[in-house]
Design a protein around this motif. Sequence first.
Motif, PDB file in Angstrom:
ATOM      1  N   ARG A 101     -42.898 -81.085 -19.659  1.00  0.00           N
ATOM      2  CA  ARG A 101     -43.994 -81.368 -20.599  1.00  0.00           C
ATOM      3  C   ARG A 101     -43.487 -81.940 -21.915  1.00  0.00           C
ATOM      4  N   TRP A 102     -42.508 -81.278 -22.536  1.00  0.00           N
ATOM      5  CA  TRP A 102     -42.053 -81.696 -23.857  1.00  0.00           C
ATOM      6  C   TRP A 102     -40.926 -82.714 -23.797  1.00  0.00           C
ATOM      7  N   GLY A 103     -40.197 -82.763 -22.703  1.00  0.00           N
ATOM      8  CA  GLY A 103     -39.149 -83.766 -22.579  1.00  0.00           C
ATOM      9  C   GLY A 103     -39.682 -85.164 -22.416  1.00  0.00           C
ATOM     10  N   ALA A 104     -40.957 -85.292 -22.001  1.00  0.00           N
ATOM     11  CA  ALA A 104     -41.565 -86.609 -21.845  1.00  0.00           C
ATOM     12  C   ALA A 104     -42.081 -87.176 -23.159  1.00  0.00           C
ATOM     13  N   GLU A 105     -42.002 -86.394 -24.247  1.00  0.00           N
ATOM     14  CA  GLU A 105     -42.466 -86.878 -25.550  1.00  0.00           C
ATOM     15  C   GLU A 105     -41.492 -87.910 -26.118  1.00  0.00           C
ATOM     16  N   ASP A 106     -41.914 -88.558 -27.197  1.00  0.00           N
ATOM     17  CA  ASP A 106     -41.113 -89.629 -27.797  1.00  0.00           C
ATOM     18  C   ASP A 106     -39.775 -89.134 -28.341  1.00  0.00           C
ATOM     19  N   THR A 107     -39.696 -87.850 -28.693  1.00  0.00           N
ATOM     20  CA  THR A 107     -38.446 -87.321 -29.251  1.00  0.00           C
ATOM     21  C   THR A 107     -37.337 -87.223 -28.210  1.00  0.00           C
ATOM     22  N   GLY A 108     -37.665 -87.350 -26.941  1.00  0.00           N
ATOM     23  CA  GLY A 108     -36.654 -87.300 -25.897  1.00  0.00           C
ATOM     24  C   GLY A 108     -36.423 -85.899 -25.374  1.00  0.00           C
ATOM     25  N   PRO A 109     -35.656 -85.772 -24.301  1.00  0.00           N
ATOM     26  CA  PRO A 109     -35.505 -84.480 -23.636  1.00  0.00           C
ATOM     27  C   PRO A 109     -34.484 -83.537 -24.246  1.00  0.00           C
ATOM     28  N   GLN A 110     -33.591 -84.023 -25.125  1.00  0.00           N
ATOM     29  CA  GLN A 110     -32.497 -83.184 -25.602  1.00  0.00           C
ATOM     30  C   GLN A 110     -33.000 -81.933 -26.320  1.00  0.00           C
ATOM     31  N   ARG A 111     -33.985 -82.090 -27.200  1.00  0.00           N
ATOM     32  CA  ARG A 111     -34.506 -80.950 -27.939  1.00  0.00           C
ATOM     33  C   ARG A 111     -35.199 -79.965 -26.997  1.00  0.00           C
ATOM     34  N   ALA A 112     -35.935 -80.496 -26.013  1.00  0.00           N
ATOM     35  CA  ALA A 112     -36.620 -79.633 -25.042  1.00  0.00           C
ATOM     36  C   ALA A 112     -35.611 -78.885 -24.174  1.00  0.00           C
ATOM     37  N   VAL A 113     -34.549 -79.567 -23.750  1.00  0.00           N
ATOM     38  CA  VAL A 113     -33.528 -78.928 -22.921  1.00  0.00           C
ATOM     39  C   VAL A 113     -32.807 -77.842 -23.712  1.00  0.00           C
ATOM     40  N   GLY A 114     -32.500 -78.109 -24.979  1.00  0.00           N
ATOM     41  CA  GLY A 114     -31.846 -77.108 -25.809  1.00  0.00           C
ATOM     42  C   GLY A 114     -32.692 -75.861 -25.986  1.00  0.00           C
ATOM     43  N   PHE A 115     -33.997 -76.047 -26.188  1.00  0.00           N
ATOM     44  CA  PHE A 115     -34.895 -74.907 -26.328  1.00  0.00           C
ATOM     45  C   PHE A 115     -34.985 -74.148 -25.008  1.00  0.00           C
ATOM     46  N   ALA A 116     -35.027 -74.881 -23.890  1.00  0.00           N
ATOM     47  CA  ALA A 116     -35.097 -74.246 -22.573  1.00  0.00           C
ATOM     48  C   ALA A 116     -33.846 -73.417 -22.287  1.00  0.00           C
ATOM     49  N   MET A 117     -32.683 -73.936 -22.657  1.00  0.00           N
ATOM     50  CA  MET A 117     -31.445 -73.183 -22.443  1.00  0.00           C
ATOM     51  C   MET A 117     -31.411 -71.925 -23.304  1.00  0.00           C
ATOM     52  N   ALA A 118     -31.931 -72.012 -24.531  1.00  0.00           N
ATOM     53  CA  ALA A 118     -32.010 -70.820 -25.374  1.00  0.00           C
ATOM     54  C   ALA A 118     -32.932 -69.778 -24.744  1.00  0.00           C
ATOM     55  N   LEU A 119     -34.023 -70.231 -24.151  1.00  0.00           N
ATOM     56  CA  LEU A 119     -34.930 -69.311 -23.464  1.00  0.00           C
ATOM     57  C   LEU A 119     -34.258 -68.680 -22.248  1.00  0.00           C
ATOM     58  N   ASP A 120     -33.414 -69.439 -21.551  1.00  0.00           N
ATOM     59  CA  ASP A 120     -32.679 -68.885 -20.409  1.00  0.00           C
ATOM     60  C   ASP A 120     -31.754 -67.756 -20.859  1.00  0.00           C
ATOM     61  N   LEU A 121     -31.059 -67.972 -21.975  1.00  0.00           N
ATOM     62  CA  LEU A 121     -30.183 -66.921 -22.496  1.00  0.00           C
ATOM     63  C   LEU A 121     -30.985 -65.686 -22.887  1.00  0.00           C
ATOM     64  N   LEU A 122     -32.160 -65.904 -23.469  1.00  0.00           N
ATOM     65  CA  LEU A 122     -33.037 -64.784 -23.809  1.00  0.00           C
ATOM     66  C   LEU A 122     -33.491 -64.054 -22.550  1.00  0.00           C
ATOM     67  N   SER A 123     -33.770 -64.807 -21.490  1.00  0.00           N
ATOM     68  CA  SER A 123     -34.179 -64.207 -20.214  1.00  0.00           C
ATOM     69  C   SER A 123     -33.089 -63.308 -19.650  1.00  0.00           C
ATOM     70  N   ILE A 124     -31.836 -63.764 -19.754  1.00  0.00           N
ATOM     71  CA  ILE A 124     -30.727 -62.965 -19.227  1.00  0.00           C
ATOM     72  C   ILE A 124     -30.612 -61.646 -19.985  1.00  0.00           C
ATOM     73  N   GLY A 125     -30.725 -61.702 -21.313  1.00  0.00           N
ATOM     74  CA  GLY A 125     -30.630 -60.479 -22.107  1.00  0.00           C
ATOM     75  C   GLY A 125     -31.765 -59.514 -21.831  1.00  0.00           C
ATOM     76  N   LEU A 126     -33.002 -60.008 -21.887  1.00  0.00           N
ATOM     77  CA  LEU A 126     -34.162 -59.149 -21.630  1.00  0.00           C
ATOM     78  C   LEU A 126     -34.174 -58.647 -20.192  1.00  0.00           C
ATOM     79  N   GLY A 127     -33.796 -59.522 -19.262  1.00  0.00           N
ATOM     80  CA  GLY A 127     -33.800 -59.147 -17.855  1.00  0.00           C
ATOM     81  C   GLY A 127     -32.786 -58.068 -17.529  1.00  0.00           C
ATOM     82  N   THR A 128     -31.636 -58.094 -18.186  1.00  0.00           N
ATOM     83  CA  THR A 128     -30.622 -57.068 -17.944  1.00  0.00           C
ATOM     84  C   THR A 128     -31.131 -55.692 -18.373  1.00  0.00           C
ATOM     85  N   VAL A 129     -31.807 -55.655 -19.504  1.00  0.00           N
ATOM     86  CA  VAL A 129     -32.397 -54.387 -19.957  1.00  0.00           C
ATOM     87  C   VAL A 129     -33.461 -53.916 -18.971  1.00  0.00           C
ATOM     88  N   LEU A 130     -34.305 -54.842 -18.528  1.00  0.00           N
ATOM     89  CA  LEU A 130     -35.346 -54.499 -17.555  1.00  0.00           C
ATOM     90  C   LEU A 130     -34.730 -54.015 -16.248  1.00  0.00           C
TER      91      LEU A 130
END
Length: 420
Positions: free
Chosen positions: A65-94
């Motif tokens: 959705r956001w990688g198709a915007e004019d700003t390009g995919p790099q910012r969207a990919v960086g945010f997605a990777m940060a969310l993945d790291l957050l998922s690993i931390g929260l998921g380990t506790v769960l």
Amino acid sequence: MKRLFGNIGWLLGGRGFNAVLSLVYLALATRTLGLAGFGHFALIVALGQTVTGLANFQTWQFVVRWGAEDTGPQRAVGFAMALDLLSIGLGTVLAAGLVWSAQFWLPLPTELLPLAFGFCVISLLSIRTTPVGIMRLHFVYGRETAADAVQPAIRAMGAILAALYMPSVAGFILAWAAAEVAVAAAMWFAASRVERIDPRQISLTKLPRENPGAWRFVWATNFSGSLNVGGKQVMLLLVGAIGGDTLAGGFRVAAQLGQALVQLAQTVSKAIYPELVHARETAHAIARRMANIALIAGFIAVLVAIMVGRPALALIAGPEFRVYWPMVILAIAGAFELVGASLESLLVSAGKAHVAFFCRAVPTLLAFLLLETSIGWMGLKGAGFAVLGSSALSVVGFWVAIISLSQIRITVEEPPARPR
């Protein structure tokens, strides 16, 4: 539509390869472990998939959705990777909480609990929705299919080795864990050949500052995806908690064979969502056409399940697994999911992910609440009916929501002419 069907073809080819090999490792696991042992195996796998499903932020939809915007995919990919790291931390506790409490509500032997926690952690470290989103953003479904094929291949080879040298629940879980790690590595490698991965862009704040609606979209898709993926695994865990390990094993076999259509539905959803994002003007027409095709395909698939399901069960799982009718019921549920896949994708692509979440959340909660009564009523068939009811109500909700939103859009865009 030509590109859409081509992308679906790539994904279906991968699913077909996966389906053939899944019969191999399903047969090896069921015949090696038996009904109770396979039940323990199914519960551990369900724990790992539940944790991953609940913690995963479905970042592939965000990248598309956001990688198709004019700003390009790099910012969207960086945010997605940060969310993945957050998922690993929260998921380990769960995972720690679920595995520790499993001794009180799941029929798992105490000695298998450390193995279950290890599998949960491996599953979290193997989250791969961001590289999948990168490849779908660029419509390189062939590379995604090739990378995804690593998982069933490693599982099949691991199941053969486990059956020969380590015929236990631990042996098969190790095979599944190795497959998760291998497919994650393959996905990231394939994605890096399409889009440069810049670690400096990893941030939870950069993109939301530029797009105020980003977090709302993230949470809505996360909740909806968690229900869609984790909810089905929670259902298996509840079946085990209510009916024991043998019922859990039977339900897993019935679900894997009967709900192959759910995998097909996910394939359709993954292929159609990027098209709906890019083709906003014709999104309704594309979704309607795909739903009509899905209706025919679902009807044919249910007929096939009815006609060949019994001999297939005897051949693959053996006489110990008498789950023909639960399998047929779950096949019908899969047909509903197949029809609803394009409708749900249409809602998400239109920025109505929260509506899609509501349409799935209420039926899923009802299924959970009625599960014990359903099992007491008809055993495994009752559990299948709970899943069927949830799927049917969700699809009806998607349809009603789309009709309502279409009428609102027509009213806004085409106001009635004033009388002269």
